[in-house]
Design an enzyme around this catalytic site. Structure first.
Site, PDB file in Angstrom:
ATOM      1  N   CYS A  73       0.818  -1.226   0.000  1.00 19.48           N
ATOM      2  CA  CYS A  73       0.000   0.000   0.000  1.00 19.48           C
ATOM      3  C   CYS A  73       0.849   1.271   0.000  1.00 19.48           C
ATOM      4  O   CYS A  73       0.326   2.372  -0.155  1.00 19.48           O
ATOM      5  CB  CYS A  73      -0.972   0.004   1.171  1.00 19.48           C
ATOM      6  SG  CYS A  73      -2.061  -1.426   1.118  1.00 19.48           S
ATOM      7  N   HIS A 120     -10.844  11.510  -9.190  1.00 23.85           N
ATOM      8  CA  HIS A 120      -9.877  11.363 -10.282  1.00 23.85           C
ATOM      9  C   HIS A 120      -8.594  12.148 -10.005  1.00 23.85           C
ATOM     10  O   HIS A 120      -8.110  12.907 -10.861  1.00 23.85           O
ATOM     11  CB  HIS A 120     -10.503  11.758 -11.628  1.00 23.85           C
ATOM     12  CG  HIS A 120     -11.497  10.743 -12.100  1.00 23.85           C
ATOM     13  ND1 HIS A 120     -12.761  10.669 -11.583  1.00 23.85           N
ATOM     14  CD2 HIS A 120     -11.389   9.762 -13.000  1.00 23.85           C
ATOM     15  CE1 HIS A 120     -13.409   9.662 -12.151  1.00 23.85           C
ATOM     16  NE2 HIS A 120     -12.591   9.084 -13.010  1.00 23.85           N
ATOM     17  N   GLU A 178     -13.009   1.590   1.523  1.00 25.24           N
ATOM     18  CA  GLU A 178     -11.897   1.485   0.553  1.00 25.24           C
ATOM     19  C   GLU A 178     -12.222   0.487  -0.542  1.00 25.24           C
ATOM     20  O   GLU A 178     -11.798   0.622  -1.674  1.00 25.24           O
ATOM     21  CB  GLU A 178     -10.661   0.942   1.262  1.00 25.24           C
ATOM     22  CG  GLU A 178      -9.798   1.979   1.870  1.00 25.24           C
ATOM     23  CD  GLU A 178      -8.384   1.430   2.077  1.00 25.24           C
ATOM     24  OE1 GLU A 178      -7.518   2.256   2.326  1.00 25.24           O
ATOM     25  OE2 GLU A 178      -8.156   0.216   1.987  1.00 25.24           O
TER      26      GLU A 178
END
Ligand SMILES: Nc1nc2c(c(=O)[nH]1)N=C([C@H](O)[C@H](O)COP(=O)(O)OP(=O)(O)OP(=O)(O)O)CN2
Ligand SMILES: [Zn+2]
Length: 126
Positions: free
Chosen positions: A26, A70, A115
């Site tokens: 991660c 985005h 998530e």
């Protein structure tokens, strides 16, 4: 006993992040389709029987989320110092939406940040 209403509306956005100091994958650049649950509370109904219009909650939340959508979260001003974990994203969304939404009658109750389908965090500051 006083009445209390908790309203919940759902939003989502897509963004990438990398977790600084994370001892694993991660720490690498990767993305999520974040699901956000915004919960708002109030004790009084207006003349048409609403704490606040769901559309109004969404309008404020979308204003905050559009900055993150985005994007690479680590580039965002807030996440320069603060690691863009689900926990810190929840705190950021809670505070920013609360600034826009809170009145004498309405306040943020909690934010849940998913998530993925398995992992979420819920933040409130009672
Ligand atoms: N408490 C937190 N733990 C983790 C966070 C976080 O924000 N808060 N974030 C991550 C990573 O962002 C990572 O993307 C998690 O996704 P994934 O590896 O898919 O997570 P899973 O645990 O569901 O997947 P496994 O396949 O079970 O590893 C990590 N932790
Ligand atoms: Zn991640």
């Amino acid at each position: 006993m006083a009445q209390r209403f908790v309203l919940k509306t759902l939003l989502d956005f897509a963004s990438a992040h990398s977790l600084r100091g994370y001892p694993g994958d991660c720490a690498k650049l990767h993305g999520h389709n974040w699901k956000i649950e915004v919960q708002v509370r109030g004790e009084k109904l207006n003349e048409i029987g609403m704490v606040i219009d769901f559309k109004e909650i969404k309008r404020h939340a979308k204003e905050v989320i559009k900055e993150l959508d985005h994007s690479f979260l680590n580039d965002h001003e807030h996440f320069q110092e603060v690691n863009p974990t689900a926990e810190n994203i929840a705190v950021y969304l809670f505070d920013e939406i609360n600034k826009r939404i809170s009145t004498d009658a309405v306040a943020m109750h909690s934010i849940t940040v998913w998530e993925n389908d398995r992992n979420c965090v819920t933040y409130s500051n009672d």
